[in-house]
Scaffold this motif. Structure first.
Motif, short mmCIF file in Angstrom:
data_model
loop_
_atom_site.label_atom_id
_atom_site.label_comp_id
_atom_site.label_asym_id
_atom_site.label_seq_id
_atom_site.Cartn_x
_atom_site.Cartn_y
_atom_site.Cartn_z
N ALA A 180 -14.10 2.84 -36.01
CA ALA A 180 -13.46 4.11 -36.30
C ALA A 180 -13.09 4.09 -37.75
O ALA A 180 -13.31 5.21 -38.38
CB ALA A 180 -12.49 4.60 -35.22
N GLN A 181 -12.27 3.12 -38.11
CA GLN A 181 -11.78 3.16 -39.45
C GLN A 181 -12.95 2.86 -40.55
O GLN A 181 -13.02 3.65 -41.73
CB GLN A 181 -10.91 1.83 -39.72
CG GLN A 181 -10.08 1.95 -41.09
CD GLN A 181 -9.41 3.00 -41.19
OE1 GLN A 181 -8.85 3.45 -40.31
NE2 GLN A 181 -9.09 3.22 -42.63
N HIS A 182 -13.89 2.18 -40.05
CA HIS A 182 -15.01 2.04 -41.10
C HIS A 182 -15.91 3.32 -41.25
O HIS A 182 -16.23 3.80 -42.32
CB HIS A 182 -15.97 0.83 -40.51
CG HIS A 182 -17.30 0.68 -41.36
ND1 HIS A 182 -17.28 0.38 -42.71
CD2 HIS A 182 -18.55 1.14 -40.95
CE1 HIS A 182 -18.47 0.24 -42.93
NE2 HIS A 182 -19.18 0.86 -42.01
N GLN A 183 -16.14 4.33 -39.96
CA GLN A 183 -16.59 5.29 -40.03
C GLN A 183 -16.02 6.24 -40.82
O GLN A 183 -16.34 7.22 -41.68
CB GLN A 183 -16.73 5.81 -38.63
CG GLN A 183 -17.53 7.09 -38.47
CD GLN A 183 -18.98 7.16 -38.77
OE1 GLN A 183 -19.53 5.91 -38.71
NE2 GLN A 183 -19.57 8.08 -39.34
N PHE A 184 -14.57 6.58 -40.76
CA PHE A 184 -13.82 7.27 -41.46
C PHE A 184 -13.90 7.13 -43.25
O PHE A 184 -13.86 8.14 -44.01
CB PHE A 184 -12.45 7.19 -41.16
CG PHE A 184 -11.17 7.89 -41.86
CD1 PHE A 184 -11.19 9.27 -41.68
CD2 PHE A 184 -10.54 7.37 -42.84
CE1 PHE A 184 -10.32 10.08 -42.41
CE2 PHE A 184 -9.64 8.07 -43.50
CZ PHE A 184 -9.51 9.39 -43.41
N GLU A 185 -13.72 5.68 -43.40
CA GLU A 185 -14.06 5.46 -44.81
C GLU A 185 -15.14 5.76 -45.41
O GLU A 185 -15.35 6.12 -46.40
CB GLU A 185 -13.55 3.89 -44.94
CG GLU A 185 -12.06 3.56 -44.87
CD GLU A 185 -11.74 1.82 -44.65
OE1 GLU A 185 -12.77 1.24 -44.96
OE2 GLU A 185 -10.84 1.64 -44.34
N GLN A 186 -16.24 5.37 -44.53
CA GLN A 186 -17.62 6.00 -45.23
C GLN A 186 -17.89 7.39 -45.09
O GLN A 186 -18.49 7.96 -46.16
CB GLN A 186 -18.79 5.10 -44.06
CG GLN A 186 -18.80 3.81 -44.10
CD GLN A 186 -19.38 3.40 -45.20
OE1 GLN A 186 -20.64 3.68 -45.79
NE2 GLN A 186 -18.62 2.43 -46.12
N THR A 187 -17.32 8.25 -44.33
CA THR A 187 -17.29 9.73 -44.49
C THR A 187 -16.67 10.05 -45.57
O THR A 187 -17.21 10.96 -46.46
CB THR A 187 -16.66 10.37 -43.06
OG1 THR A 187 -16.98 9.80 -41.93
CG2 THR A 187 -16.64 11.87 -43.22
N LYS A 188 -15.40 9.33 -46.12
CA LYS A 188 -14.67 9.76 -47.34
C LYS A 188 -15.53 9.52 -48.34
O LYS A 188 -15.66 10.23 -49.52
CB LYS A 188 -13.36 9.04 -47.28
CG LYS A 188 -12.24 9.52 -46.41
CD LYS A 188 -10.94 8.93 -46.55
CE LYS A 188 -10.79 8.10 -47.90
NZ LYS A 188 -9.28 7.10 -47.59
N GLU A 189 -16.44 8.33 -48.64
CA GLU A 189 -17.20 7.85 -49.45
C GLU A 189 -18.24 8.96 -49.60
O GLU A 189 -18.58 9.02 -50.89
CB GLU A 189 -17.56 6.57 -49.36
CG GLU A 189 -16.48 5.38 -49.80
CD GLU A 189 -15.76 5.52 -51.07
OE1 GLU A 189 -16.42 5.87 -51.93
OE2 GLU A 189 -14.48 5.39 -51.10
N VAL A 190 -18.87 9.39 -48.51
CA VAL A 190 -19.92 10.57 -48.53
C VAL A 190 -19.46 11.59 -49.23
O VAL A 190 -20.21 12.10 -50.07
CB VAL A 190 -20.53 10.47 -47.42
CG1 VAL A 190 -21.20 11.96 -47.14
CG2 VAL A 190 -21.25 9.60 -46.79
N ILE A 191 -18.24 12.08 -49.07
CA ILE A 191 -17.46 13.29 -49.73
C ILE A 191 -17.37 13.04 -51.18
O ILE A 191 -17.76 13.94 -52.11
CB ILE A 191 -16.32 13.63 -49.00
CG1 ILE A 191 -16.47 14.05 -47.22
CG2 ILE A 191 -15.70 14.66 -49.86
CD1 ILE A 191 -15.38 14.21 -46.63
#
Length: 81
Positions: free
Chosen positions: A29-40
């Motif tokens: 979940a943390q990895h997914q959150f960080e990846q989403t932030k990078e996409v933004i």
């Protein structure tokens, strides 16, 4: 039937630590959150690129676009063939 038997044996708390699986889920979940932030962040950078290119005349917009693609190709290791 087989799938249930497998799950019951593989994930049986009698044999495995349920906190271990919870920890893995939290890491995912943390990895997914960080990846989403990078996409933004990428989206914002592209928007900034578009805003900057609007200040150029059409000829220089095309040059800037081509150069941006060239930089991306180099960064990602894309080749012509």
């Amino acid at each position: 039937m087989y799938n249930n038997q497998f799950n019951n044996q593989f994930f049986n708390p009698q044999y495995v630590n349920p906190y271990y699986y919870q920890q893995i889920e939290q890491q995912m979940a943390q990895h997914q959150f960080e990846q989403t932030k990078e996409v933004i962040n990428v989206m914002k950078a592209v928007k900034d690129l578009c805003e900057a290119s609007k200040k150029l005349d059409p000829q220089h917009q095309q040059i800037a676009f081509n150069m941006a693609l060239t930089v991306m190709a180099k960064e990602f290791g894309w080749s012509n063939g």
